[in-house]
Scaffold this motif. Structure first.
Motif, PDB file in Angstrom:
ATOM      1  N   GLY A 167      43.388  37.460  20.187  1.00  0.00           N
ATOM      2  CA  GLY A 167      42.145  38.293  19.836  1.00  0.00           C
ATOM      3  C   GLY A 167      40.924  38.487  21.006  1.00  0.00           C
ATOM      4  O   GLY A 167      40.500  39.604  20.491  1.00  0.00           O
ATOM      5  N   ARG A 168      41.727  38.232  21.780  1.00  0.00           N
ATOM      6  CA  ARG A 168      40.214  38.205  23.227  1.00  0.00           C
ATOM      7  C   ARG A 168      40.990  39.149  24.093  1.00  0.00           C
ATOM      8  O   ARG A 168      41.547  38.914  24.471  1.00  0.00           O
ATOM      9  N   ARG A 169      40.052  40.408  24.916  1.00  0.00           N
ATOM     10  CA  ARG A 169      40.841  40.962  25.633  1.00  0.00           C
ATOM     11  C   ARG A 169      40.294  40.952  26.908  1.00  0.00           C
ATOM     12  O   ARG A 169      38.802  40.008  26.967  1.00  0.00           O
ATOM     13  N   TYR A 170      41.058  40.824  27.847  1.00  0.00           N
ATOM     14  CA  TYR A 170      40.541  40.459  29.042  1.00  0.00           C
ATOM     15  C   TYR A 170      41.466  41.778  30.235  1.00  0.00           C
ATOM     16  O   TYR A 170      42.723  41.660  29.898  1.00  0.00           O
ATOM     17  N   VAL A 171      40.739  41.540  31.103  1.00  0.00           N
ATOM     18  CA  VAL A 171      41.033  42.648  32.538  1.00  0.00           C
ATOM     19  C   VAL A 171      41.812  42.063  33.317  1.00  0.00           C
ATOM     20  O   VAL A 171      40.723  40.656  33.906  1.00  0.00           O
ATOM     21  N   CYS A 172      43.046  41.750  33.675  1.00  0.00           N
ATOM     22  CA  CYS A 172      43.772  41.508  34.952  1.00  0.00           C
ATOM     23  C   CYS A 172      43.776  42.532  36.436  1.00  0.00           C
ATOM     24  O   CYS A 172      44.030  43.128  35.944  1.00  0.00           O
ATOM     25  N   ASP A 173      42.848  41.419  36.761  1.00  0.00           N
ATOM     26  CA  ASP A 173      42.806  41.928  38.191  1.00  0.00           C
ATOM     27  C   ASP A 173      44.570  42.936  39.060  1.00  0.00           C
ATOM     28  O   ASP A 173      44.435  43.862  39.035  1.00  0.00           O
ATOM     29  N   VAL A 174      45.078  42.075  38.629  1.00  0.00           N
ATOM     30  CA  VAL A 174      46.854  42.484  38.946  1.00  0.00           C
ATOM     31  C   VAL A 174      47.767  42.284  37.986  1.00  0.00           C
ATOM     32  O   VAL A 174      47.954  41.090  37.798  1.00  0.00           O
ATOM     33  N   LEU A 175      47.956  43.267  36.567  1.00  0.00           N
ATOM     34  CA  LEU A 175      48.940  43.031  35.992  1.00  0.00           C
ATOM     35  C   LEU A 175      50.752  43.424  36.081  1.00  0.00           C
ATOM     36  O   LEU A 175      50.794  44.228  36.185  1.00  0.00           O
ATOM     37  N   PHE A 176      51.311  42.628  36.271  1.00  0.00           N
ATOM     38  CA  PHE A 176      53.102  42.877  36.166  1.00  0.00           C
ATOM     39  C   PHE A 176      53.113  42.411  34.238  1.00  0.00           C
ATOM     40  O   PHE A 176      53.401  41.934  34.307  1.00  0.00           O
ATOM     41  N   ARG A 177      52.812  43.949  33.620  1.00  0.00           N
ATOM     42  CA  ARG A 177      52.878  43.925  32.562  1.00  0.00           C
ATOM     43  C   ARG A 177      54.614  43.658  31.893  1.00  0.00           C
ATOM     44  O   ARG A 177      55.122  43.328  30.636  1.00  0.00           O
ATOM     45  N   ARG A 178      55.632  44.136  32.730  1.00  0.00           N
ATOM     46  CA  ARG A 178      56.948  44.225  32.060  1.00  0.00           C
ATOM     47  C   ARG A 178      57.439  42.538  31.701  1.00  0.00           C
ATOM     48  O   ARG A 178      58.058  41.989  31.370  1.00  0.00           O
ATOM     49  N   GLU A 179      56.948  42.038  33.191  1.00  0.00           N
ATOM     50  CA  GLU A 179      57.214  40.879  33.068  1.00  0.00           C
ATOM     51  C   GLU A 179      56.424  40.013  32.894  1.00  0.00           C
ATOM     52  O   GLU A 179      56.512  38.093  33.277  1.00  0.00           O
ATOM     53  N   ARG A 180      55.592  39.909  32.432  1.00  0.00           N
ATOM     54  CA  ARG A 180      54.439  38.948  32.074  1.00  0.00           C
ATOM     55  C   ARG A 180      53.436  38.969  32.458  1.00  0.00           C
ATOM     56  O   ARG A 180      53.162  37.024  31.956  1.00  0.00           O
ATOM     57  N   VAL A 181      52.561  38.942  33.898  1.00  0.00           N
ATOM     58  CA  VAL A 181      52.778  38.064  34.730  1.00  0.00           C
ATOM     59  C   VAL A 181      51.241  38.527  34.973  1.00  0.00           C
ATOM     60  O   VAL A 181      50.991  39.851  35.286  1.00  0.00           O
ATOM     61  N   ALA A 182      50.144  37.522  35.632  1.00  0.00           N
ATOM     62  CA  ALA A 182      48.885  38.338  35.407  1.00  0.00           C
ATOM     63  C   ALA A 182      48.408  37.394  36.800  1.00  0.00           C
ATOM     64  O   ALA A 182      48.199  36.420  36.590  1.00  0.00           O
ATOM     65  N   VAL A 183      48.063  38.373  37.871  1.00  0.00           N
ATOM     66  CA  VAL A 183      47.226  37.990  38.639  1.00  0.00           C
ATOM     67  C   VAL A 183      45.873  38.012  38.558  1.00  0.00           C
ATOM     68  O   VAL A 183      45.218  39.620  39.042  1.00  0.00           O
ATOM     69  N   GLU A 184      45.245  36.534  39.018  1.00  0.00           N
ATOM     70  CA  GLU A 184      43.673  36.586  38.860  1.00  0.00           C
ATOM     71  C   GLU A 184      43.335  36.700  40.502  1.00  0.00           C
ATOM     72  O   GLU A 184      43.634  35.709  41.416  1.00  0.00           O
ATOM     73  N   ILE A 185      42.849  37.600  41.206  1.00  0.00           N
ATOM     74  CA  ILE A 185      42.632  37.531  43.100  1.00  0.00           C
ATOM     75  C   ILE A 185      41.317  36.833  43.065  1.00  0.00           C
ATOM     76  O   ILE A 185      40.160  37.271  42.689  1.00  0.00           O
ATOM     77  N   VAL A 186      41.090  35.978  43.684  1.00  0.00           N
ATOM     78  CA  VAL A 186      39.708  34.879  44.509  1.00  0.00           C
ATOM     79  C   VAL A 186      39.220  35.181  44.803  1.00  0.00           C
ATOM     80  O   VAL A 186      38.214  35.136  44.810  1.00  0.00           O
ATOM     81  N   LYS A 187      39.680  35.433  46.137  1.00  0.00           N
ATOM     82  CA  LYS A 187      38.624  35.707  47.316  1.00  0.00           C
ATOM     83  C   LYS A 187      39.811  36.545  48.407  1.00  0.00           C
ATOM     84  O   LYS A 187      41.290  36.745  48.314  1.00  0.00           O
ATOM     85  N   ALA A 188      38.968  37.222  49.339  1.00  0.00           N
ATOM     86  CA  ALA A 188      39.800  38.161  50.215  1.00  0.00           C
ATOM     87  C   ALA A 188      38.745  37.585  51.688  1.00  0.00           C
ATOM     88  O   ALA A 188      36.868  37.924  51.468  1.00  0.00           O
ATOM     89  N   PHE A 189      39.243  38.083  52.835  1.00  0.00           N
ATOM     90  CA  PHE A 189      38.774  37.393  53.957  1.00  0.00           C
ATOM     91  C   PHE A 189      39.361  38.808  55.112  1.00  0.00           C
ATOM     92  O   PHE A 189      40.619  38.717  55.215  1.00  0.00           O
ATOM     93  N   GLU A 190      38.857  39.608  55.720  1.00  0.00           N
ATOM     94  CA  GLU A 190      39.574  39.929  56.175  1.00  0.00           C
ATOM     95  C   GLU A 190      39.132  39.508  58.644  1.00  0.00           C
ATOM     96  O   GLU A 190      38.108  39.281  58.191  1.00  0.00           O
ATOM     97  N   ALA A 191      39.876  39.905  59.314  1.00  0.00           N
ATOM     98  CA  ALA A 191      39.529  38.749  60.329  1.00  0.00           C
ATOM     99  C   ALA A 191      40.431  40.311  61.899  1.00  0.00           C
ATOM    100  O   ALA A 191      41.202  40.741  61.023  1.00  0.00           O
ATOM    101  N   LYS A 192      40.187  40.254  62.742  1.00  0.00           N
ATOM    102  CA  LYS A 192      40.432  40.802  63.787  1.00  0.00           C
ATOM    103  C   LYS A 192      42.212  40.423  63.327  1.00  0.00           C
ATOM    104  O   LYS A 192      43.012  40.902  63.939  1.00  0.00           O
ATOM    105  N   THR A 193      42.677  39.060  62.806  1.00  0.00           N
ATOM    106  CA  THR A 193      43.943  39.090  63.051  1.00  0.00           C
ATOM    107  C   THR A 193      44.765  39.386  61.606  1.00  0.00           C
ATOM    108  O   THR A 193      45.735  39.398  61.041  1.00  0.00           O
ATOM    109  N   GLY A 194      44.221  39.639  60.670  1.00  0.00           N
ATOM    110  CA  GLY A 194      44.298  40.297  59.971  1.00  0.00           C
ATOM    111  C   GLY A 194      44.036  40.040  58.720  1.00  0.00           C
ATOM    112  O   GLY A 194      42.702  39.954  58.944  1.00  0.00           O
ATOM    113  N   ALA A 195      44.053  40.152  57.205  1.00  0.00           N
ATOM    114  CA  ALA A 195      43.390  39.628  56.216  1.00  0.00           C
ATOM    115  C   ALA A 195      44.198  38.551  55.320  1.00  0.00           C
ATOM    116  O   ALA A 195      45.349  38.487  55.316  1.00  0.00           O
ATOM    117  N   THR A 196      43.540  38.083  54.615  1.00  0.00           N
ATOM    118  CA  THR A 196      44.586  36.756  53.576  1.00  0.00           C
ATOM    119  C   THR A 196      43.520  37.551  52.188  1.00  0.00           C
ATOM    120  O   THR A 196      42.803  36.409  52.033  1.00  0.00           O
TER     121      THR A 196
END
Length: 201
Positions: A167-196
């Motif tokens: 009964g509660r509505r949630y917003v998923c950062d990335v949602l694979f609806r068919r596969e029923r997989v929700a991804v929450e992006i915790v953090k990201a940082f960029e450096a000269k060598t790329g991004a994690t």
């Protein structure tokens, strides 16, 4: 605390209209309360006490909310938009992510402001924010993650998809609806060598 600051403004300059980040914080936006409190100056101008900063802005038609009997605050929508337009870019991007995912604002609110007042101060930043979220990434971390997914040829996902659980509505950062997989992006940082990116599923 925004409410304490507003009460202090009411003592220092009764009748003031508080704007921008302190007004946005008063209405629940997660913004840092740094720097002077922005207050509206009327056409006649006038001086403001130390700790306050006067702004010549039109508030015609805006819904003001009285607080403490001696000060008023711009409406939530107006306060959020002013803060986004006038804050440093990194702070504005972070605040926008919160406001969009918590349904306090929409991209349409930003574009409507730009259309209504095309020469207003801060419009350049609002346009930049609209461009940053155009593909569905509402934060820098999500932008990095989406780029990695697209670059890796991963498809079948949607940005900020909505699901209902118990009964509660949630917003998923990335949602694979068919596969029923929700991804929450915790953090990201960029450096000269790329991004994690750190993901939680």
């Amino acid at each position: 605390d925004a409410r304490t600051a507003l009460l202090a403004v009411g003592v220092a300059r009764p009748g003031s209209v508080v704007l921008e980040r302190y007004a946005a914080a008063f209405h629940g936006a997660p913004v840092a309360l740094t720097g002077p409190v922005d207050v509206r100056l009327g056409k006649a101008g006038g001086s403001v006490p130390a700790g306050l900063r006067g702004r010549f802005v039109a508030i015609d038609g805006d819904v003001l909310r009285s607080y403490g009997g001696a000060v008023t605050v711009t409406s939530p929508r107006r306060s959020y938009l002013d803060a986004l337009a006038w804050m440093p870019p990194d702070e504005a991007r972070s605040a926008l992510a919160y406001l969009l995912t918590h349904r306090r604002l929409s991209c349409a609110d930003l574009t409507e402001r730009l259309d209504r007042a095309p020469r207003a101060r801060g419009n350049g930043q609002l346009r930049w924010l609209v461009e940053r979220v155009a593909d569905g990434a509402v934060s820098e971390a999500e932008e990095v993650a989406h780029g990695l997914l697209r670059g890796g040829g991963v498809d079948g996902w949607e940005a900020n998809g909505t699901i209902v659980v118990g009964g509660r509505r949630y917003v998923c950062d990335v949602l694979f609806r068919r596969e029923r997989v929700a991804v929450e992006i915790v953090k990201a940082f960029e450096a000269k060598t790329g991004a994690t990116v750190e993901l939680t599923m």
